[in-house]
Write an enzyme that holds these catalytic residues in place. Sequence first.
Site, mmCIF file in Angstrom:
data_model
loop_
_atom_site.group_PDB
_atom_site.id
_atom_site.type_symbol
_atom_site.label_atom_id
_atom_site.label_comp_id
_atom_site.label_asym_id
_atom_site.label_seq_id
_atom_site.Cartn_x
_atom_site.Cartn_y
_atom_site.Cartn_z
ATOM 1 N N CYS A 251 0.852 -1.200 0.000
ATOM 2 C CA CYS A 251 0.000 0.000 0.000
ATOM 3 C C CYS A 251 0.882 1.242 0.000
ATOM 4 C CB CYS A 251 -0.923 0.001 1.209
ATOM 5 S SG CYS A 251 -2.140 -1.328 1.196
ATOM 6 N N HIS B 39 -9.294 6.285 1.323
ATOM 7 C CA HIS B 39 -10.663 5.816 1.526
ATOM 8 C C HIS B 39 -11.000 5.544 2.987
ATOM 9 C CE1 HIS B 39 -8.043 2.330 0.600
ATOM 10 N NE2 HIS B 39 -8.672 1.780 1.630
#
Length: 264
Positions: A146, A207
Amino acid sequence: MKPYLELLQHVLDHGAEKSDRTGTGTRSVFGWQMRFDLNDGFPLVTTKKLHLRSIIHELLWFLKGDTNIGYLSDHQVRIWDEWADDNGDLGPVYGKQWRRWTGPDGVEIDQMQWLVDEIKRNPDSRRLVISAWNVGELPQMALMPCHSLFQFYVVNGKLSCQLYQRSGDIFLGVPFNIASYALLTHMVAQATGLGVGDFVHTLGDAHLYSNHFEQAREQLTRTPRALPSLRLNPEVTDLFAFRFEDIAIEGYDPHPAIKAPVAV
């Protein structure tokens, strides 16, 4: 930590509803940047309590080049448990890429050692970049990176770091990532004889999971408190010699923790 709270509020108010790999559902924005002056305090979220042991041990684990959760389990850190196989292995994740990136000729490259050496040799270099996004090994990873690429920058004797994070779980993951890379910046600075500048955090898909909305709203009702300070053992000048006992966060006075489920 105003930049982080502004991101939380912005995604709640303006994020787009999207599906995701985990099936949970998210509210998301694309392309967001936060900047933290590391001389103003250590950027640790105070509107909820973070698990400091996990942040520190995970970074030390990355720097060891380890990809098995045994070290983490030995230190009561469980943040990678859901992705490990029966033997505790995660495949060629961050530690492997940072310390043993496999080149096309099969030779392993220690990116972090190269980085320390290059900062000392050529601090004005624009190539002080570390990548965990090894395309050839992505299918073998339990979780693709990530926080995938970061770059250092030296000016006026101070070291700054910019992280590009392709995917950021704003409520659970991003506060950890901010603290982890701020800590890494301090450690690399000490290992190269520099002061610290800024930590710049650039997010791709930023998000909030749909089952984190209420927790985020609760966090936004809380008043931020003074940032803590970081103290490193000044005798440690080898990046890879740092131990848990050499790292201290002082003056951390957060609001209580807020529980939220992890999307796997």
